[in-house]
Design an enzyme around this catalytic site. Sequence first.
Site, short mmCIF file in Angstrom:
data_model
loop_
_atom_site.label_atom_id
_atom_site.label_comp_id
_atom_site.label_asym_id
_atom_site.label_seq_id
_atom_site.Cartn_x
_atom_site.Cartn_y
_atom_site.Cartn_z
CG ASP A 51 3.43 -5.25 0.82
OD1 ASP A 51 4.20 -4.29 0.98
OD2 ASP A 51 3.59 -6.11 -0.07
CG ASP A 52 -1.77 -5.88 1.57
OD1 ASP A 52 -1.35 -5.42 0.49
OD2 ASP A 52 -1.85 -7.11 1.80
CG HIS A 78 -2.52 -5.51 -3.93
ND1 HIS A 78 -2.10 -6.09 -2.75
CD2 HIS A 78 -3.82 -5.87 -4.07
CE1 HIS A 78 -3.11 -6.76 -2.20
NE2 HIS A 78 -4.17 -6.64 -2.99
#
Length: 303
Positions: free
Chosen positions: A13-14, A134
Amino acid sequence: LSMVQVKLIVTGDDFGYCPRRNQGIVDCFLAGAISNVSLLVNGSAAADAAKLARRYNIPIGLHANLSEGSPVCEVLKTNSSLLNQDGFFHGKMGFRTALSKGLLNMSEVKQELKAQVELFHELTGHLPPHMDGHQHVHVLPEVRHVFAEVLEEYGIKYTRVPIEPGLHNCDWIPPSLMDFYLGVEEDSFNTVDVFTKHGIRWPDLYIGLSTMGRNMSVSSIRSAIDSAVLELAAKAPQSRTVTIELMVHPGYPSVPPVGGCGEGPDDFSQSWERLHELQTLIKPELQSHYKSRNIQLCSFKDL
């Protein structure tokens, strides 16, 4: 358990948060430790991340962000219910508070989600095969309906539903964090029908809350996978192939002021926990465990 073939999507993620996060995620992918990434299009290094994904052929989806940093939709950057008095998104908990008070305009939520899909398309040259939220904002009340509509409109088939088997037995998670996780779980249960109605799919199992940051180890990943597969086997004994998404956050720690989504990097991104995840994921004993257990790493397009 060894009879069951596991297709494991390990999602970093991210992606796009900062150059050091990007580098860590790429290193993990090249080491065969992750098989998929989720892009923050409002991240300060998003364009660079998209280039890296293209260069290394990394399967990439969209990490929709309504809680950290700045919106990407021009109209919403100045005057919108999604912003706090400083002109940024409300934050992980602030977003939830504003939502519960009825302060968020859902048409603005939809506008921003669509703008993020469009920007993803612009950066990568294709629509995201999967899209999640998110800080798990996509399973929140009201948001879940809008999120599902956007996925359906763009023909995005896959998402993430963060219901983690065995979460309740994880006594190492501090109470405040556990409260947050149980909230995410409850929201996820209430989202299943909404996503189903819109024809959206997700893997059979999700792992990632119990293995985040300092809690990640080869044994925590192994036991999370085992307990998930066991739980599913009890529910659906005839299934031979099981799909699992493992959510991870590897990277080299951010160094301010570089990074973030408009406000600079947060504490978690600057901490040693990111590096700890990276170092754990690339351990050879984890890779050999996957082989011995008939666990095949893949991405959403392989499902």
